[in-house]
Scaffold this active site. Sequence first.
Site, PDB file in Angstrom:
ATOM      1  N   ASP A  54      34.017  -2.778 -24.386  1.00 14.26           N
ATOM      2  CA  ASP A  54      34.776  -1.520 -24.475  1.00 14.26           C
ATOM      3  C   ASP A  54      33.872  -0.309 -24.257  1.00 14.26           C
ATOM      4  O   ASP A  54      34.065   0.742 -24.870  1.00 14.26           O
ATOM      5  CB  ASP A  54      35.442  -1.380 -25.860  1.00 14.26           C
ATOM      6  CG  ASP A  54      36.127  -2.644 -26.321  1.00 14.26           C
ATOM      7  OD1 ASP A  54      36.031  -2.986 -27.513  1.00 14.26           O
ATOM      8  OD2 ASP A  54      36.720  -3.314 -25.462  1.00 14.26           O
ATOM      9  N   GLU A 233      46.464  -1.288 -22.823  1.00 18.36           N
ATOM     10  CA  GLU A 233      45.546  -0.588 -23.734  1.00 18.36           C
ATOM     11  C   GLU A 233      44.416   0.050 -22.923  1.00 18.36           C
ATOM     12  O   GLU A 233      44.360  -0.060 -21.706  1.00 18.36           O
ATOM     13  CB  GLU A 233      44.965  -1.581 -24.751  1.00 18.36           C
ATOM     14  CG  GLU A 233      44.142  -2.685 -24.128  1.00 18.36           C
ATOM     15  CD  GLU A 233      43.690  -3.741 -25.132  1.00 18.36           C
ATOM     16  OE1 GLU A 233      44.184  -3.777 -26.280  1.00 18.36           O
ATOM     17  OE2 GLU A 233      42.795  -4.533 -24.771  1.00 18.36           O
ATOM     18  N   HIS A 297      38.657  -2.834 -20.016  1.00 26.43           N
ATOM     19  CA  HIS A 297      38.344  -1.757 -20.947  1.00 26.43           C
ATOM     20  C   HIS A 297      37.302  -0.827 -20.335  1.00 26.43           C
ATOM     21  O   HIS A 297      36.158  -0.743 -20.783  1.00 26.43           O
ATOM     22  CB  HIS A 297      37.893  -2.224 -22.313  1.00 26.43           C
ATOM     23  CG  HIS A 297      38.072  -1.144 -23.335  1.00 26.43           C
ATOM     24  ND1 HIS A 297      38.900  -1.258 -24.434  1.00 26.43           N
ATOM     25  CD2 HIS A 297      37.567   0.117 -23.389  1.00 26.43           C
ATOM     26  CE1 HIS A 297      38.868  -0.125 -25.134  1.00 26.43           C
ATOM     27  NE2 HIS A 297      38.062   0.725 -24.515  1.00 26.43           N
ATOM     28  N   HIS A 372      30.145  -9.882   5.978  1.00 24.11           N
ATOM     29  CA  HIS A 372      30.243 -11.313   6.326  1.00 24.11           C
ATOM     30  C   HIS A 372      31.688 -11.753   6.191  1.00 24.11           C
ATOM     31  O   HIS A 372      32.465 -11.190   5.403  1.00 24.11           O
ATOM     32  CB  HIS A 372      29.323 -12.158   5.446  1.00 24.11           C
ATOM     33  CG  HIS A 372      29.743 -12.225   4.008  1.00 24.11           C
ATOM     34  ND1 HIS A 372      30.446 -13.287   3.479  1.00 24.11           N
ATOM     35  CD2 HIS A 372      29.579 -11.350   2.975  1.00 24.11           C
ATOM     36  CE1 HIS A 372      30.663 -13.075   2.183  1.00 24.11           C
ATOM     37  NE2 HIS A 372      30.160 -11.889   1.853  1.00 24.11           N
ATOM     38  N   HIS A 459      21.424  -4.408  14.632  1.00 26.77           N
ATOM     39  CA  HIS A 459      22.741  -4.877  15.080  1.00 26.77           C
ATOM     40  C   HIS A 459      22.797  -4.704  16.583  1.00 26.77           C
ATOM     41  O   HIS A 459      22.151  -3.849  17.178  1.00 26.77           O
ATOM     42  CB  HIS A 459      23.851  -4.098  14.383  1.00 26.77           C
ATOM     43  CG  HIS A 459      24.195  -2.809  15.079  1.00 26.77           C
ATOM     44  ND1 HIS A 459      23.390  -1.698  14.995  1.00 26.77           N
ATOM     45  CD2 HIS A 459      25.229  -2.480  15.869  1.00 26.77           C
ATOM     46  CE1 HIS A 459      23.942  -0.722  15.713  1.00 26.77           C
ATOM     47  NE2 HIS A 459      25.048  -1.179  16.251  1.00 26.77           N
TER      48      HIS A 459
HETATM   49  O1  AHR Z   1      37.206  -5.065 -28.495  1.00 26.63           O
HETATM   50  C1  AHR Z   1      38.120  -4.818 -29.561  1.00 26.63           C
HETATM   51  C2  AHR Z   1      39.478  -4.464 -29.020  1.00 26.63           C
HETATM   52  O2  AHR Z   1      39.899  -5.522 -28.144  1.00 26.63           O
HETATM   53  C3  AHR Z   1      39.531  -3.191 -28.189  1.00 26.63           C
HETATM   54  O3  AHR Z   1      39.902  -2.077 -28.954  1.00 26.63           O
HETATM   55  C4  AHR Z   1      40.590  -3.531 -27.163  1.00 26.63           C
HETATM   56  O4  AHR Z   1      40.558  -2.726 -25.988  1.00 26.63           O
HETATM   57  C5  AHR Z   1      40.249  -4.991 -26.850  1.00 26.63           C
HETATM   58  O5  AHR Z   1      41.284  -5.658 -26.301  1.00 26.63           O
END
Ligand code: AHR
Length: 479
Positions: A54, A233, A297, A372, A459
Amino acid sequence: MTLRLSRRSFAAAGSLLPLACTAPGRSAVESALAPAEGNAVPLATNPLVKQRADAQIFRHEDGWYYMTGSVPEYDRLVLRRSRTLAGLTTAEERVLWRHQASGPMSGFLWAPELHLVDGRWVMYFAAGPSGGGEDVFRIRTYAVVCDGADPMTGNWAVFGQFQAPWDSFNLDSTIFTHRGVRYFAWAQREAGIDTNSNVYIAPMKDALTLSAAPARLTVPTLDWEVRGFKVNEAPAFLVKNGQVFMTYSASATDARYCLGLLSIDENANLMDARAWTKSPQPVFVTCPETSVYGPGHNSFTVDEQGRDILVYHGRDYEAIEGDPLFNPDRHTRIQRLYTDSRGNPDFGVPVGNGPLPERFSPAVHRSAKLAHEGDRLLVGDAPLPQTQFRSLGQEDGTVRLSPILKPAHRLVANSDGSIRLLNADAPAPAGADRFRREAGPGGSVRFISQAFAGRALAHSSDKVTLAPVGQPESAWMLD
Ligand code: AHR
Protein backbone atom coordinates in the site's frame (compact mmCIF):
# COMPACT_ATOMS: atom_id res chain seq x y z
CA MET A 1 -20.98 -20.66 9.35
CA THR A 2 -17.39 -20.63 10.62
CA LEU A 3 -15.99 -17.23 9.77
CA ARG A 4 -12.38 -17.25 8.61
CA LEU A 5 -10.57 -14.45 10.37
CA SER A 6 -10.56 -12.14 7.39
CA ARG A 7 -11.78 -8.58 7.05
CA ARG A 8 -13.49 -9.63 3.89
CA SER A 9 -15.53 -12.60 5.08
CA PHE A 10 -16.43 -10.42 8.10
CA ALA A 11 -17.52 -7.57 5.90
CA ALA A 12 -19.53 -9.81 3.64
CA ALA A 13 -18.16 -11.67 3.31
CA GLY A 14 18.13 5.40 -14.32
CA SER A 15 16.92 7.22 -17.49
CA LEU A 16 20.30 7.50 -17.03
CA LEU A 17 23.09 7.01 -19.44
CA PRO A 18 25.22 4.43 -17.69
CA LEU A 19 28.77 4.55 -18.98
CA ALA A 20 31.08 1.56 -19.27
CA CYS A 21 33.54 2.87 -16.74
CA THR A 22 34.45 1.61 -13.30
CA ALA A 23 34.08 4.58 -11.03
CA PRO A 24 36.13 4.61 -7.82
CA GLY A 25 34.36 2.67 -5.07
CA ARG A 26 31.91 1.03 -7.46
CA SER A 27 31.98 -2.57 -8.59
CA ALA A 28 32.20 -3.24 -12.29
CA VAL A 29 28.59 -4.35 -12.23
CA GLU A 30 27.45 -1.16 -10.59
CA SER A 31 29.66 0.87 -12.92
CA ALA A 32 28.07 -0.72 -15.93
CA LEU A 33 24.88 0.98 -14.87
CA ALA A 34 26.53 4.02 -13.25
CA PRO A 35 24.89 7.32 -14.01
CA ALA A 36 26.54 9.21 -16.82
CA GLU A 37 28.01 12.67 -17.03
CA GLY A 38 28.08 13.27 -13.27
CA ASN A 39 24.42 12.49 -12.76
CA ALA A 40 24.10 11.55 -9.12
CA VAL A 41 20.91 9.60 -9.75
CA PRO A 42 21.31 5.85 -9.44
CA LEU A 43 18.93 3.52 -11.27
CA ALA A 44 16.25 2.08 -8.99
CA THR A 45 15.81 -1.66 -8.70
CA ASN A 46 12.61 -3.58 -8.00
CA PRO A 47 11.46 -4.51 -5.50
CA LEU A 48 12.20 -0.97 -4.34
CA VAL A 49 11.34 -1.77 -0.72
CA LYS A 50 10.51 -5.24 0.48
CA GLN A 51 7.47 -5.97 2.62
CA ARG A 52 5.90 -2.54 2.41
CA ALA A 53 2.39 -2.80 0.96
CA ASP A 54 0.00 0.00 0.00
CA ALA A 55 3.00 2.34 -0.55
CA GLN A 56 2.64 6.05 -0.89
CA ILE A 57 5.70 7.79 -2.43
CA PHE A 58 5.67 11.50 -3.26
CA ARG A 59 8.31 14.08 -4.03
CA HIS A 60 7.81 17.07 -1.74
CA GLU A 61 8.78 20.65 -2.55
CA ASP A 62 11.70 20.27 -0.11
CA GLY A 63 13.26 17.90 -2.67
CA TRP A 64 12.83 14.78 -0.59
CA TYR A 65 10.96 11.66 -1.68
CA TYR A 66 8.81 10.55 1.24
CA MET A 67 7.54 6.99 1.52
CA THR A 68 5.17 5.24 3.86
CA GLY A 69 3.21 2.00 3.65
CA SER A 70 1.70 -0.88 5.58
CA VAL A 71 4.13 -3.07 7.51
CA PRO A 72 3.43 -6.83 7.71
CA GLU A 73 2.73 -6.60 11.43
CA TYR A 74 0.18 -3.80 10.87
CA ASP A 75 1.26 -2.42 14.28
CA ARG A 76 3.05 0.86 13.50
CA LEU A 77 3.18 3.87 11.18
CA VAL A 78 6.55 4.29 9.43
CA LEU A 79 8.18 6.94 7.25
CA ARG A 80 11.38 7.11 5.25
CA ARG A 81 12.80 9.69 2.85
CA SER A 82 15.54 9.98 0.24
CA ARG A 83 16.84 12.48 -2.31
CA THR A 84 16.43 9.79 -4.99
CA LEU A 85 13.88 7.09 -5.67
CA ALA A 86 16.62 4.44 -5.60
CA GLY A 87 17.76 5.75 -2.22
CA LEU A 88 14.44 4.76 -0.65
CA THR A 89 15.58 1.14 -0.76
CA THR A 90 18.18 1.71 1.94
CA ALA A 91 16.85 4.88 3.54
CA GLU A 92 16.47 4.91 7.33
CA GLU A 93 12.89 4.25 8.32
CA ARG A 94 11.42 6.01 11.34
CA VAL A 95 8.49 4.73 13.41
CA LEU A 96 6.18 7.70 13.84
CA TRP A 97 3.49 6.06 15.96
CA ARG A 98 2.52 2.62 17.26
CA HIS A 99 -0.95 1.20 17.78
CA GLN A 100 -2.36 1.76 21.24
CA ALA A 101 -2.56 -0.76 24.07
CA SER A 102 -6.34 -0.83 23.88
CA GLY A 103 -9.25 0.85 22.17
CA PRO A 104 -10.22 1.52 18.55
CA MET A 105 -6.62 2.02 17.36
CA SER A 106 -5.02 -0.91 19.16
CA GLY A 107 -5.22 -3.44 16.34
CA PHE A 108 -4.40 -3.34 12.63
CA LEU A 109 -2.92 -0.16 11.12
CA TRP A 110 -3.39 -0.12 7.37
CA ALA A 111 -2.39 1.96 4.35
CA PRO A 112 -1.01 5.18 5.87
CA GLU A 113 -0.72 8.31 3.76
CA LEU A 114 1.23 11.48 4.62
CA HIS A 115 -0.24 14.82 3.61
CA LEU A 116 0.50 18.47 4.38
CA VAL A 117 -2.85 19.87 5.46
CA ASP A 118 -3.17 23.57 6.33
CA GLY A 119 0.57 23.72 7.08
CA ARG A 120 0.69 20.65 9.30
CA TRP A 121 1.94 17.16 8.51
CA VAL A 122 -0.94 14.71 8.94
CA MET A 123 -0.73 10.97 8.46
CA TYR A 124 -4.06 9.27 7.72
CA PHE A 125 -4.49 5.54 8.26
CA ALA A 126 -7.11 2.86 8.77
CA ALA A 127 -7.19 1.19 12.17
CA GLY A 128 -9.20 -1.30 14.15
CA PRO A 129 -9.44 -2.54 17.73
CA SER A 130 -7.56 -5.56 19.04
CA GLY A 131 -10.39 -7.34 20.73
CA GLY A 132 -10.02 -10.48 18.65
CA GLY A 133 -12.61 -12.25 16.56
CA GLU A 134 -14.61 -10.23 14.11
CA ASP A 135 -14.09 -7.02 16.11
CA VAL A 136 -10.52 -6.57 14.74
CA PHE A 137 -12.13 -5.65 11.42
CA ARG A 138 -14.10 -2.80 12.84
CA ILE A 139 -11.84 -0.61 10.68
CA ARG A 140 -12.22 3.16 10.62
CA THR A 141 -10.04 6.05 9.37
CA TYR A 142 -7.96 8.10 11.80
CA ALA A 143 -5.07 10.59 11.67
CA VAL A 144 -1.98 11.48 13.67
CA VAL A 145 -0.40 14.93 13.40
CA CYS A 146 3.23 16.17 13.68
CA ASP A 147 4.12 19.02 16.01
CA GLY A 148 6.94 20.30 13.76
CA ALA A 149 7.90 21.23 10.19
CA ASP A 150 9.95 18.07 9.66
CA PRO A 151 7.89 14.88 9.69
CA MET A 152 11.01 12.79 10.24
CA THR A 153 12.06 14.58 13.44
CA GLY A 154 8.85 15.96 14.88
CA ASN A 155 6.64 14.38 17.53
CA TRP A 156 3.49 12.63 16.42
CA ALA A 157 0.22 12.38 18.37
CA VAL A 158 -3.36 11.32 17.71
CA PHE A 159 -5.21 14.01 15.77
CA GLY A 160 -8.64 12.39 15.55
CA GLN A 161 -11.03 10.28 13.52
CA PHE A 162 -12.22 11.01 10.00
CA GLN A 163 -15.90 12.01 10.24
CA ALA A 164 -17.28 9.62 7.64
CA PRO A 165 -20.81 10.35 6.35
CA TRP A 166 -22.07 7.09 7.93
CA ASP A 167 -20.47 4.68 10.39
CA SER A 168 -19.13 1.55 8.68
CA PHE A 169 -15.92 -0.22 7.57
CA ASN A 170 -13.76 2.46 5.88
CA LEU A 171 -10.13 2.64 4.78
CA ASP A 172 -7.57 3.67 2.12
CA SER A 173 -8.10 7.42 2.26
CA THR A 174 -6.21 9.91 0.13
CA ILE A 175 -6.31 13.67 -0.48
CA PHE A 176 -6.43 15.19 -3.96
CA THR A 177 -6.55 18.92 -4.75
CA HIS A 178 -8.01 20.00 -8.07
CA ARG A 179 -8.93 23.48 -9.27
CA GLY A 180 -8.41 24.81 -5.74
CA VAL A 181 -10.72 22.28 -4.10
CA ARG A 182 -9.27 19.76 -1.64
CA TYR A 183 -11.02 16.41 -1.94
CA PHE A 184 -10.96 13.41 0.35
CA ALA A 185 -11.35 10.02 -1.36
CA TRP A 186 -11.70 6.74 0.46
CA ALA A 187 -13.19 3.24 0.40
CA GLN A 188 -16.19 2.38 2.54
CA ARG A 189 -18.92 -0.20 2.96
CA GLU A 190 -22.44 1.16 2.43
CA ALA A 191 -25.65 -0.31 3.80
CA GLY A 192 -27.89 -1.62 1.04
CA ILE A 193 -25.00 -2.34 -1.34
CA ASP A 194 -23.80 -5.94 -1.21
CA THR A 195 -20.06 -5.22 -1.51
CA ASN A 196 -17.10 -5.03 0.86
CA SER A 197 -16.22 -1.50 -0.19
CA ASN A 198 -16.91 1.16 -2.79
CA VAL A 199 -14.96 4.38 -3.52
CA TYR A 200 -16.26 7.80 -2.53
CA ILE A 201 -15.09 11.39 -2.92
CA ALA A 202 -16.09 14.63 -1.18
CA PRO A 203 -14.68 18.13 -0.69
CA MET A 204 -13.02 18.71 2.68
CA LYS A 205 -13.97 21.32 5.25
CA ASP A 206 -10.86 20.62 7.34
CA ALA A 207 -8.42 17.77 7.96
CA LEU A 208 -11.05 15.44 9.39
CA THR A 209 -14.43 16.68 8.14
CA LEU A 210 -16.15 16.95 4.81
CA SER A 211 -17.97 20.00 3.51
CA ALA A 212 -20.53 18.11 1.43
CA ALA A 213 -22.16 14.73 1.06
CA PRO A 214 -19.95 12.29 -0.86
CA ALA A 215 -20.28 11.08 -4.45
CA ARG A 216 -20.06 7.32 -4.88
CA LEU A 217 -17.62 6.95 -7.81
CA THR A 218 -17.33 3.19 -8.23
CA VAL A 219 -18.93 0.01 -6.94
CA PRO A 220 -17.41 -3.42 -7.69
CA THR A 221 -19.74 -5.05 -10.22
CA LEU A 222 -17.52 -6.24 -13.11
CA ASP A 223 -16.20 -9.78 -13.05
CA TRP A 224 -12.58 -8.68 -12.45
CA GLU A 225 -13.71 -6.52 -9.50
CA VAL A 226 -15.45 -9.26 -7.55
CA ARG A 227 -12.95 -12.13 -7.69
CA GLY A 228 -12.75 -13.54 -4.17
CA PHE A 229 -14.36 -10.44 -2.66
CA LYS A 230 -16.38 -7.50 -3.96
CA VAL A 231 -13.81 -4.74 -3.46
CA ASN A 232 -13.09 -1.28 -4.85
CA GLU A 233 -10.50 0.47 -2.65
CA ALA A 234 -7.25 2.47 -2.63
CA PRO A 235 -8.09 5.46 -4.87
CA ALA A 236 -5.20 7.47 -6.38
CA PHE A 237 -5.37 10.46 -8.73
CA LEU A 238 -3.39 11.64 -11.76
CA VAL A 239 -4.11 14.68 -13.96
CA LYS A 240 -2.91 14.26 -17.52
CA ASN A 241 -3.93 15.04 -21.07
CA GLY A 242 -6.86 17.24 -20.01
CA GLN A 243 -8.35 14.54 -17.84
CA VAL A 244 -8.44 13.49 -14.22
CA PHE A 245 -7.71 9.78 -13.83
CA MET A 246 -8.51 7.81 -10.70
CA THR A 247 -7.00 4.39 -10.24
CA TYR A 248 -8.44 2.01 -7.67
CA SER A 249 -7.79 -1.57 -6.62
CA ALA A 250 -10.21 -4.45 -6.98
CA SER A 251 -10.88 -8.06 -5.90
CA ALA A 252 -9.11 -10.21 -3.30
CA THR A 253 -5.57 -9.24 -2.23
CA ASP A 254 -4.07 -12.35 -3.84
CA ALA A 255 -3.02 -12.73 -7.51
CA ARG A 256 -6.48 -11.53 -8.55
CA TYR A 257 -5.85 -8.03 -7.12
CA CYS A 258 -5.58 -5.47 -9.92
CA LEU A 259 -6.02 -1.81 -10.88
CA GLY A 260 -9.13 -0.29 -12.39
CA LEU A 261 -9.36 3.19 -13.87
CA LEU A 262 -11.93 5.98 -13.90
CA SER A 263 -11.54 9.13 -15.99
CA ILE A 264 -13.28 12.49 -16.29
CA ASP A 265 -12.69 15.73 -18.18
CA GLU A 266 -10.53 17.93 -15.96
CA ASN A 267 -13.09 20.75 -16.26
CA ALA A 268 -16.04 18.61 -15.25
CA ASN A 269 -17.64 18.40 -11.83
CA LEU A 270 -15.74 15.67 -10.00
CA MET A 271 -18.72 15.24 -7.69
CA ASP A 272 -20.93 14.15 -10.60
CA ALA A 273 -20.52 10.37 -10.49
CA ARG A 274 -22.21 10.04 -13.90
CA ALA A 275 -19.49 12.22 -15.50
CA TRP A 276 -16.82 9.62 -14.72
CA THR A 277 -16.07 6.81 -17.21
CA LYS A 278 -15.01 3.43 -15.91
CA SER A 279 -12.58 1.31 -17.94
CA PRO A 280 -14.41 -1.96 -18.73
CA GLN A 281 -11.16 -3.87 -18.27
CA PRO A 282 -8.51 -3.63 -15.55
CA VAL A 283 -5.47 -1.55 -16.54
CA PHE A 284 -2.82 -3.34 -14.48
CA VAL A 285 -2.91 -7.05 -13.64
CA THR A 286 -0.82 -10.05 -12.60
CA CYS A 287 1.93 -10.85 -15.15
CA PRO A 288 3.37 -14.40 -14.98
CA GLU A 289 6.01 -13.49 -17.63
CA THR A 290 7.56 -10.95 -15.25
CA SER A 291 6.57 -12.84 -12.07
CA VAL A 292 4.54 -10.09 -10.44
CA TYR A 293 1.30 -11.19 -8.81
CA GLY A 294 -1.53 -9.09 -7.39
CA PRO A 295 -0.25 -5.62 -8.38
CA GLY A 296 -2.25 -2.86 -6.74
CA HIS A 297 -2.86 -0.23 -4.12
CA ASN A 298 -0.95 2.30 -6.17
CA SER A 299 0.16 5.92 -5.84
CA PHE A 300 1.76 8.25 -8.35
CA THR A 301 4.96 10.30 -8.22
CA VAL A 302 7.62 11.59 -10.62
CA ASP A 303 11.23 10.56 -11.09
CA GLU A 304 14.22 12.89 -10.77
CA GLN A 305 13.63 14.03 -14.36
CA GLY A 306 9.98 14.83 -13.65
CA ARG A 307 8.61 11.81 -15.52
CA ASP A 308 5.54 9.96 -14.22
CA ILE A 309 6.21 7.01 -11.94
CA LEU A 310 3.68 4.37 -10.93
CA VAL A 311 4.10 3.11 -7.37
CA TYR A 312 2.38 -0.14 -6.37
CA HIS A 313 2.84 -3.34 -4.45
CA GLY A 314 3.06 -6.88 -5.78
CA ARG A 315 4.35 -10.29 -4.83
CA ASP A 316 6.91 -12.18 -6.92
CA TYR A 317 5.16 -15.52 -6.46
CA GLU A 318 1.57 -16.64 -6.94
CA ALA A 319 0.77 -19.36 -4.42
CA ILE A 320 -0.09 -18.05 -0.96
CA GLU A 321 -0.76 -20.14 2.11
CA GLY A 322 -3.55 -18.85 4.33
CA ASP A 323 -5.16 -15.44 4.22
CA PRO A 324 -3.32 -13.17 1.71
CA LEU A 325 -3.88 -10.27 4.09
CA PHE A 326 -1.34 -11.86 6.44
CA ASN A 327 1.23 -12.73 3.76
CA PRO A 328 4.16 -10.25 4.22
CA ASP A 329 5.50 -10.24 0.66
CA ARG A 330 3.58 -7.46 -0.97
CA HIS A 331 6.73 -5.51 -1.91
CA THR A 332 6.80 -1.84 -2.98
CA ARG A 333 7.56 -1.51 -6.68
CA ILE A 334 7.92 1.40 -9.10
CA GLN A 335 8.07 1.84 -12.83
CA ARG A 336 7.78 4.50 -15.48
CA LEU A 337 4.21 5.38 -16.42
CA TYR A 338 4.17 6.02 -20.15
CA THR A 339 1.37 7.40 -22.30
CA ASP A 340 -0.34 5.84 -25.28
CA SER A 341 -0.81 7.41 -28.73
CA ARG A 342 -3.76 9.41 -27.40
CA GLY A 343 -1.76 10.81 -24.47
CA ASN A 344 -3.51 8.70 -21.87
CA PRO A 345 -1.68 6.62 -19.25
CA ASP A 346 -0.40 3.29 -20.57
CA PHE A 347 0.15 1.05 -17.54
CA GLY A 348 1.66 -1.83 -19.52
CA VAL A 349 2.56 -4.71 -17.22
CA PRO A 350 4.36 -4.85 -13.87
CA VAL A 351 7.99 -4.95 -15.01
CA GLY A 352 9.31 -7.50 -12.52
CA ASN A 353 12.37 -7.73 -10.30
CA GLY A 354 15.66 -6.08 -11.33
CA PRO A 355 16.95 -2.67 -12.52
CA LEU A 356 14.23 -0.50 -14.03
CA PRO A 357 13.88 -1.19 -17.74
CA GLU A 358 14.13 1.44 -20.48
CA ARG A 359 12.94 1.91 -24.04
CA PHE A 360 15.41 2.52 -26.88
CA SER A 361 14.64 4.51 -30.04
CA PRO A 362 17.06 4.89 -32.96
CA ALA A 363 18.41 8.46 -32.80
CA VAL A 364 17.65 8.71 -36.54
CA HIS A 365 14.18 7.19 -36.25
CA ARG A 366 12.69 8.42 -32.95
CA SER A 367 9.18 7.10 -33.52
CA ALA A 368 10.43 3.51 -33.65
CA LYS A 369 11.45 1.40 -30.70
CA LEU A 370 13.71 -1.56 -30.14
CA ALA A 371 11.16 -4.31 -29.57
CA HIS A 372 10.51 -8.02 -29.84
CA GLU A 373 7.68 -10.21 -31.04
CA GLY A 374 8.25 -13.51 -29.28
CA ASP A 375 11.88 -14.38 -30.02
CA ARG A 376 12.02 -12.07 -33.02
CA LEU A 377 13.76 -8.72 -32.52
CA LEU A 378 12.55 -5.72 -34.47
CA VAL A 379 12.70 -1.94 -34.68
CA GLY A 380 9.31 -0.39 -35.06
CA ASP A 381 6.01 -0.15 -33.23
CA ALA A 382 4.97 -2.64 -30.56
CA PRO A 383 2.94 -2.75 -27.36
CA LEU A 384 4.75 -1.12 -24.43
CA PRO A 385 5.83 -4.33 -22.64
CA GLN A 386 7.56 -5.57 -25.80
CA THR A 387 9.69 -2.42 -25.94
CA GLN A 388 11.01 -2.50 -22.38
CA PHE A 389 14.56 -3.86 -21.99
CA ARG A 390 16.67 -4.19 -18.87
CA SER A 391 20.41 -3.41 -18.90
CA LEU A 392 21.97 -6.00 -16.63
CA GLY A 393 25.42 -4.96 -15.38
CA GLN A 394 28.17 -7.61 -15.73
CA GLU A 395 31.42 -8.09 -13.81
CA ASP A 396 33.49 -6.90 -16.79
CA GLY A 397 31.62 -3.57 -16.86
CA THR A 398 29.48 -4.50 -19.82
CA VAL A 399 25.71 -5.02 -19.87
CA ARG A 400 23.41 -7.69 -21.15
CA LEU A 401 20.17 -6.48 -22.70
CA SER A 402 17.14 -8.48 -21.64
CA PRO A 403 13.44 -7.93 -22.44
CA ILE A 404 11.13 -7.75 -19.39
CA LEU A 405 8.74 -10.31 -20.89
CA LYS A 406 11.53 -12.83 -21.47
CA PRO A 407 13.87 -12.28 -18.53
CA ALA A 408 15.85 -15.46 -19.27
CA HIS A 409 16.68 -14.18 -22.76
CA ARG A 410 19.26 -11.67 -23.93
CA LEU A 411 20.43 -10.00 -27.15
CA VAL A 412 23.26 -11.91 -28.83
CA ALA A 413 25.48 -10.55 -31.68
CA ASN A 414 26.66 -12.77 -34.53
CA SER A 415 29.66 -12.56 -36.90
CA ASP A 416 27.29 -12.01 -39.81
CA GLY A 417 26.11 -8.78 -38.17
CA SER A 418 22.75 -10.12 -37.07
CA ILE A 419 21.40 -9.84 -33.54
CA ARG A 420 19.25 -12.55 -32.04
CA LEU A 421 17.22 -12.94 -28.86
CA LEU A 422 18.43 -16.14 -27.24
CA ASN A 423 17.72 -17.90 -24.02
CA ALA A 424 20.47 -17.60 -21.42
CA ASP A 425 21.49 -21.24 -21.83
CA ALA A 426 21.75 -21.04 -25.65
CA PRO A 427 25.40 -21.26 -26.88
CA ALA A 428 26.92 -17.99 -28.17
CA PRO A 429 30.44 -16.78 -29.12
CA ALA A 430 32.43 -15.37 -26.16
CA GLY A 431 31.23 -11.88 -25.34
CA ALA A 432 28.53 -11.97 -28.00
CA ASP A 433 25.82 -11.17 -25.45
CA ARG A 434 27.75 -8.32 -23.83
CA PHE A 435 27.82 -4.69 -24.83
CA ARG A 436 29.69 -1.68 -23.48
CA ARG A 437 27.18 1.06 -22.89
CA GLU A 438 28.81 4.35 -23.94
CA ALA A 439 27.63 7.94 -24.37
CA GLY A 440 27.02 8.94 -27.97
CA PRO A 441 26.30 12.32 -29.57
CA GLY A 442 23.34 14.41 -28.44
CA GLY A 443 22.49 12.44 -25.34
CA SER A 444 22.39 9.17 -27.21
CA VAL A 445 23.80 5.90 -25.99
CA ARG A 446 25.70 3.22 -27.89
CA PHE A 447 26.01 -0.47 -27.17
CA ILE A 448 29.48 -1.53 -28.35
CA SER A 449 29.81 -5.25 -29.02
CA GLN A 450 32.25 -6.99 -26.71
CA ALA A 451 32.75 -9.76 -29.25
CA PHE A 452 33.02 -7.82 -32.52
CA ALA A 453 35.41 -4.82 -32.15
CA GLY A 454 34.31 -1.50 -33.59
CA ARG A 455 30.77 -2.63 -34.11
CA ALA A 456 27.66 -1.61 -32.17
CA LEU A 457 24.00 -2.40 -31.84
CA ALA A 458 22.19 -0.65 -34.68
CA HIS A 459 19.10 -0.82 -36.81
CA SER A 460 18.65 -1.33 -40.49
CA SER A 461 15.08 -0.69 -41.56
CA ASP A 462 13.03 -2.78 -39.13
CA LYS A 463 15.89 -5.11 -38.24
CA VAL A 464 18.33 -5.01 -35.31
CA THR A 465 21.91 -5.44 -36.55
CA LEU A 466 25.56 -4.69 -35.81
CA ALA A 467 27.05 -1.62 -37.56
CA PRO A 468 30.30 0.37 -37.38
CA VAL A 469 30.36 2.41 -34.19
CA GLY A 470 30.42 5.81 -35.97
CA GLN A 471 27.37 5.02 -38.09
CA PRO A 472 24.31 7.14 -37.14
CA GLU A 473 22.17 4.00 -36.97
CA SER A 474 24.21 2.86 -33.95
CA ALA A 475 23.01 5.73 -31.73
CA TRP A 476 19.99 5.09 -29.52
CA MET A 477 17.92 7.52 -27.45
CA LEU A 478 16.63 6.35 -24.10
CA ASP A 479 13.12 6.68 -22.73
O1 AHR B 1 -2.91 -3.85 3.36
C1 AHR B 1 -4.02 -3.70 4.25
C2 AHR B 1 -5.27 -3.38 3.49
O2 AHR B 1 -5.47 -4.41 2.51
C3 AHR B 1 -5.25 -2.07 2.72
O3 AHR B 1 -5.81 -1.02 3.45
C4 AHR B 1 -6.08 -2.41 1.50
O4 AHR B 1 -5.88 -1.55 0.39
C5 AHR B 1 -5.61 -3.83 1.20
O5 AHR B 1 -6.49 -4.52 0.44
